[in-house]
Motif scaffolding. Structure first.
Motif, PDB file in Angstrom:
ATOM      1  N   SER A  58      32.014  -1.910 -53.982  1.00  0.00           N
ATOM      2  CA  SER A  58      32.584  -3.226 -53.658  1.00  0.00           C
ATOM      3  C   SER A  58      32.228  -3.637 -52.232  1.00  0.00           C
ATOM      4  CB  SER A  58      34.098  -3.224 -53.866  1.00  0.00           C
ATOM      5  OG  SER A  58      34.708  -2.290 -53.012  1.00  0.00           O
ATOM      6  N   LEU A  59      32.173  -2.684 -51.307  1.00  0.00           N
ATOM      7  CA  LEU A  59      31.747  -3.009 -49.944  1.00  0.00           C
ATOM      8  C   LEU A  59      30.284  -3.422 -49.913  1.00  0.00           C
ATOM      9  CD1 LEU A  59      33.509  -0.236 -47.836  1.00  0.00           C
ATOM     10  CD2 LEU A  59      34.053  -2.674 -47.903  1.00  0.00           C
ATOM     11  N   ALA A  60      29.460  -2.785 -50.736  1.00  0.00           N
ATOM     12  CA  ALA A  60      28.046  -3.157 -50.806  1.00  0.00           C
ATOM     13  C   ALA A  60      27.888  -4.563 -51.362  1.00  0.00           C
ATOM     14  CB  ALA A  60      27.281  -2.149 -51.659  1.00  0.00           C
ATOM     15  N   VAL A  61      28.709  -4.912 -52.338  1.00  0.00           N
ATOM     16  CA  VAL A  61      28.656  -6.272 -52.897  1.00  0.00           C
ATOM     17  C   VAL A  61      29.090  -7.290 -51.847  1.00  0.00           C
ATOM     18  CG1 VAL A  61      29.706  -7.810 -54.611  1.00  0.00           C
ATOM     19  CG2 VAL A  61      28.915  -5.539 -55.291  1.00  0.00           C
ATOM     20  N   LEU A  62      30.131  -6.978 -51.088  1.00  0.00           N
ATOM     21  CA  LEU A  62      30.572  -7.883 -50.025  1.00  0.00           C
ATOM     22  C   LEU A  62      29.533  -7.999 -48.911  1.00  0.00           C
ATOM     23  CD1 LEU A  62      34.324  -6.875 -49.664  1.00  0.00           C
ATOM     24  CD2 LEU A  62      33.413  -9.004 -50.597  1.00  0.00           C
ATOM     25  N   ASP A  63      28.811  -6.939 -48.656  1.00  0.00           N
ATOM     26  CA  ASP A  63      27.810  -6.917 -47.590  1.00  0.00           C
ATOM     27  C   ASP A  63      26.511  -7.604 -47.996  1.00  0.00           C
ATOM     28  OD1 ASP A  63      26.873  -5.924 -44.967  1.00  0.00           O
ATOM     29  OD2 ASP A  63      25.499  -4.741 -46.215  1.00  0.00           O
ATOM     30  N   TYR A  64      26.306  -7.786 -49.289  1.00  0.00           N
ATOM     31  CA  TYR A  64      25.041  -8.304 -49.806  1.00  0.00           C
ATOM     32  C   TYR A  64      24.587  -9.609 -49.138  1.00  0.00           C
ATOM     33  CZ  TYR A  64      21.508  -8.003 -53.437  1.00  0.00           C
ATOM     34  OH  TYR A  64      20.333  -7.850 -54.105  1.00  0.00           O
ATOM     35  N   PRO A  65      25.412 -10.676 -49.084  1.00  0.00           N
ATOM     36  CA  PRO A  65      24.912 -11.926 -48.467  1.00  0.00           C
ATOM     37  C   PRO A  65      24.645 -11.791 -46.970  1.00  0.00           C
ATOM     38  CG  PRO A  65      27.203 -12.175 -49.153  1.00  0.00           C
ATOM     39  CD  PRO A  65      26.738 -10.853 -49.655  1.00  0.00           C
ATOM     40  N   PHE A  66      25.441 -10.995 -46.275  1.00  0.00           N
ATOM     41  CA  PHE A  66      25.230 -10.817 -44.839  1.00  0.00           C
ATOM     42  C   PHE A  66      23.948 -10.042 -44.569  1.00  0.00           C
ATOM     43  CE2 PHE A  66      29.880 -11.099 -45.389  1.00  0.00           C
ATOM     44  CZ  PHE A  66      30.084 -12.287 -44.719  1.00  0.00           C
ATOM     45  N   SER A  67      23.675  -9.037 -45.395  1.00  0.00           N
ATOM     46  CA  SER A  67      22.425  -8.290 -45.244  1.00  0.00           C
ATOM     47  C   SER A  67      21.224  -9.167 -45.584  1.00  0.00           C
ATOM     48  CB  SER A  67      22.431  -7.049 -46.134  1.00  0.00           C
ATOM     49  OG  SER A  67      23.298  -6.086 -45.604  1.00  0.00           O
ATOM     50  N   ALA A  68      21.386 -10.054 -46.550  1.00  0.00           N
ATOM     51  CA  ALA A  68      20.285 -10.955 -46.905  1.00  0.00           C
ATOM     52  C   ALA A  68      19.934 -11.868 -45.734  1.00  0.00           C
ATOM     53  CB  ALA A  68      20.654 -11.785 -48.138  1.00  0.00           C
TER      54      ALA A  68
END
Length: 115
Positions: A58-68
């Motif tokens: 779930s943290l990876a999913v939340l981080d996805y747009p910021f990492s993009a």
């Protein structure tokens, strides 16, 4: 308008929130990894791994747009790191053609057309 007392608190909360975003991208770029969109790749590996626990996923999913966004901003640096061997574009294309046996494939295609 904000009170002067609330401004340091707001700045501290904002800096904490900003520092928590794009973790995968920042961590991936600190190592020797080469490639493009390393943060997105790291998030994909975490989400796709069956051994990863659901809180991490779930943290990876939340981080996805910021990492993009971060990976897009770091894209020129990634390009420089991946192509810093000093070779020209022509040399890289020639090496790619040699690796993929392009000349042999073109010669085979020409003989098939002529026959």
């Amino acid at each position: 308008m904000l009170r002067h007392k609330a401004l340091p608190k707001l700045m501290m909360i904002s800096s904490c929130l900003i520092s928590l975003t794009a973790c995968s991208s920042i961590m991936s770029h600190t190592g020797d990894n080469r490639g493009y969109y390393l943060g997105i790749q790291a998030n994909n590996e975490l989400i796709g791994n069956h051994e990863t626990s659901w809180p991490i996923k779930s943290l990876a999913v939340l981080d996805y747009p910021f990492s993009a966004v971060t990976d897009t901003l770091i894209l020129p640096w990634d390009y420089y790191r991946n192509h810093s061997d000093g070779s020209s574009l022509r040399d890289r294309v020639a090496a790619s053609e040699k690796l993929n046996h392009t000349d042999e494939a073109l010669a085979q295609a020409n003989t098939n057309i002529i026959q």
